[in-house]
Design a protein around this motif. Structure first.
Motif, PDB file in Angstrom:
ATOM      1  N   VAL A 195     130.287  21.632  75.049  1.00  0.00           N
ATOM      2  CA  VAL A 195     130.559  22.978  75.533  1.00  0.00           C
ATOM      3  C   VAL A 195     130.936  22.870  77.004  1.00  0.00           C
ATOM      4  CG1 VAL A 195     129.572  25.254  75.990  1.00  0.00           C
ATOM      5  CG2 VAL A 195     128.939  24.002  73.909  1.00  0.00           C
ATOM      6  N   GLU A 196     132.108  23.422  77.368  1.00  0.00           N
ATOM      7  CA  GLU A 196     132.530  23.405  78.768  1.00  0.00           C
ATOM      8  C   GLU A 196     131.988  24.641  79.471  1.00  0.00           C
ATOM      9  OE1 GLU A 196     136.469  23.082  81.604  1.00  0.00           O
ATOM     10  OE2 GLU A 196     136.705  23.053  79.435  1.00  0.00           O
ATOM     11  N   CYS A 197     131.328  24.421  80.601  1.00  0.00           N
ATOM     12  CA  CYS A 197     130.782  25.520  81.396  1.00  0.00           C
ATOM     13  C   CYS A 197     131.831  25.916  82.433  1.00  0.00           C
ATOM     14  CB  CYS A 197     129.484  25.085  82.068  1.00  0.00           C
ATOM     15  SG  CYS A 197     128.179  24.720  80.893  1.00  0.00           S
ATOM     16  N   ARG A 198     132.449  27.077  82.224  1.00  0.00           N
ATOM     17  CA  ARG A 198     133.543  27.519  83.094  1.00  0.00           C
ATOM     18  C   ARG A 198     133.150  28.674  84.013  1.00  0.00           C
ATOM     19  NH1 ARG A 198     139.008  27.461  79.499  1.00  0.00           N
ATOM     20  NH2 ARG A 198     138.829  25.301  78.797  1.00  0.00           N
ATOM     21  N   SER A 199     132.388  29.608  83.496  1.00  0.00           N
ATOM     22  CA  SER A 199     132.037  30.788  84.296  1.00  0.00           C
ATOM     23  C   SER A 199     130.903  30.464  85.260  1.00  0.00           C
ATOM     24  CB  SER A 199     131.612  31.936  83.384  1.00  0.00           C
ATOM     25  OG  SER A 199     130.357  31.656  82.793  1.00  0.00           O
ATOM     26  N   ARG A 210     127.761  27.913  84.344  1.00  0.00           N
ATOM     27  CA  ARG A 210     127.524  26.759  85.214  1.00  0.00           C
ATOM     28  C   ARG A 210     126.133  26.846  85.834  1.00  0.00           C
ATOM     29  NH1 ARG A 210     132.205  23.823  86.692  1.00  0.00           N
ATOM     30  NH2 ARG A 210     131.311  23.274  88.704  1.00  0.00           N
ATOM     31  N   PHE A 211     125.733  28.041  86.217  1.00  0.00           N
ATOM     32  CA  PHE A 211     124.420  28.245  86.812  1.00  0.00           C
ATOM     33  C   PHE A 211     123.310  27.976  85.798  1.00  0.00           C
ATOM     34  CE2 PHE A 211     120.819  31.120  87.621  1.00  0.00           C
ATOM     35  CZ  PHE A 211     120.410  30.629  88.844  1.00  0.00           C
ATOM     36  N   ARG A 212     123.477  28.467  84.594  1.00  0.00           N
ATOM     37  CA  ARG A 212     122.430  28.364  83.579  1.00  0.00           C
ATOM     38  C   ARG A 212     122.303  26.962  82.994  1.00  0.00           C
ATOM     39  NH1 ARG A 212     120.902  31.229  78.249  1.00  0.00           N
ATOM     40  NH2 ARG A 212     118.704  30.697  78.317  1.00  0.00           N
ATOM     41  N   GLY A 213     123.418  26.347  82.625  1.00  0.00           N
ATOM     42  CA  GLY A 213     123.363  25.008  82.055  1.00  0.00           C
ATOM     43  C   GLY A 213     122.336  24.920  80.937  1.00  0.00           C
ATOM     44  N   ALA A 226     126.202  18.738  74.160  1.00  0.00           N
ATOM     45  CA  ALA A 226     126.442  18.303  75.537  1.00  0.00           C
ATOM     46  C   ALA A 226     127.143  19.408  76.316  1.00  0.00           C
ATOM     47  CB  ALA A 226     127.309  17.053  75.533  1.00  0.00           C
ATOM     48  N   LEU A 227     126.993  19.368  77.640  1.00  0.00           N
ATOM     49  CA  LEU A 227     127.677  20.304  78.530  1.00  0.00           C
ATOM     50  C   LEU A 227     128.628  19.541  79.437  1.00  0.00           C
ATOM     51  CD1 LEU A 227     124.774  22.644  79.720  1.00  0.00           C
ATOM     52  CD2 LEU A 227     126.427  23.053  77.897  1.00  0.00           C
ATOM     53  N   PHE A 278     116.321  21.897  87.925  1.00  0.00           N
ATOM     54  CA  PHE A 278     115.282  22.913  88.115  1.00  0.00           C
ATOM     55  C   PHE A 278     115.240  23.849  86.911  1.00  0.00           C
ATOM     56  CE2 PHE A 278     116.499  22.227  92.720  1.00  0.00           C
ATOM     57  CZ  PHE A 278     115.457  21.359  92.955  1.00  0.00           C
ATOM     58  N   PHE A 279     114.048  24.257  86.542  1.00  0.00           N
ATOM     59  CA  PHE A 279     113.796  25.207  85.456  1.00  0.00           C
ATOM     60  C   PHE A 279     114.197  24.677  84.083  1.00  0.00           C
ATOM     61  CE2 PHE A 279     114.754  27.640  89.323  1.00  0.00           C
ATOM     62  CZ  PHE A 279     113.485  28.138  89.554  1.00  0.00           C
ATOM     63  N   MET A 280     114.329  23.373  83.954  1.00  0.00           N
ATOM     64  CA  MET A 280     114.622  22.785  82.642  1.00  0.00           C
ATOM     65  C   MET A 280     113.305  22.428  81.970  1.00  0.00           C
ATOM     66  SD  MET A 280     118.064  20.631  83.356  1.00  0.00           S
ATOM     67  CE  MET A 280     118.067  20.058  81.686  1.00  0.00           C
TER      68      MET A 280
END
Length: 104
Positions: free
Chosen positions: A13-17, A21-24, A34-35, A46-48
């Motif tokens: 999954v490509e993180c574009r927005s 991107r922030f959430r991951g 995968a990202l 952090f926060f994972m």
């Protein structure tokens, strides 16, 4: 999309927005895909809720840096030459530096 290395592949999954991107993988459990973060050369965990593998590649998807089993609440500072970052479930691929990842 799929991410392939040697004889294995995983959903990508490509993180574009900004939000994606922030959430991951924050607050996710049982990661099974995968990202991809383009135009990126550093990350944090952090926060994972669980550890991940992180691969830093150049524009040709050649592996420059590989972090196995990166625990939550860590920072990986900017890496020279890296333009793409892949976040993966731990131990999914056995990646070697200078190897090539393929995206379909």
């Amino acid at each position: 999309m799929k991410l392939r290395y040697q004889d294995r592949e995983i959903e990508l999954v490509e993180c574009r927005s900004f939000f994606s991107r922030f959430r991951g993988f924050m607050m996710k459990k049982n990661i099974h895909y995968a990202l991809l973060f383009c135009h990126c050369n550093s990350i944090h965990t952090f926060f994972m809720r669980e550890a991940i593998d992180v691969v830093f590649c150049d524009e040709n998807n050649i592996v420059l840096y590989y972090y196995k089993n990166l625990k939550p609440n860590r920072v990986v500072w900017p890496k020279r030459g890296a333009t793409r970052v892949y976040e993966l479930p731990i131990h999914y691929f056995d990646i070697e530096i200078d190897g090539k990842l393929e995206v379909e």
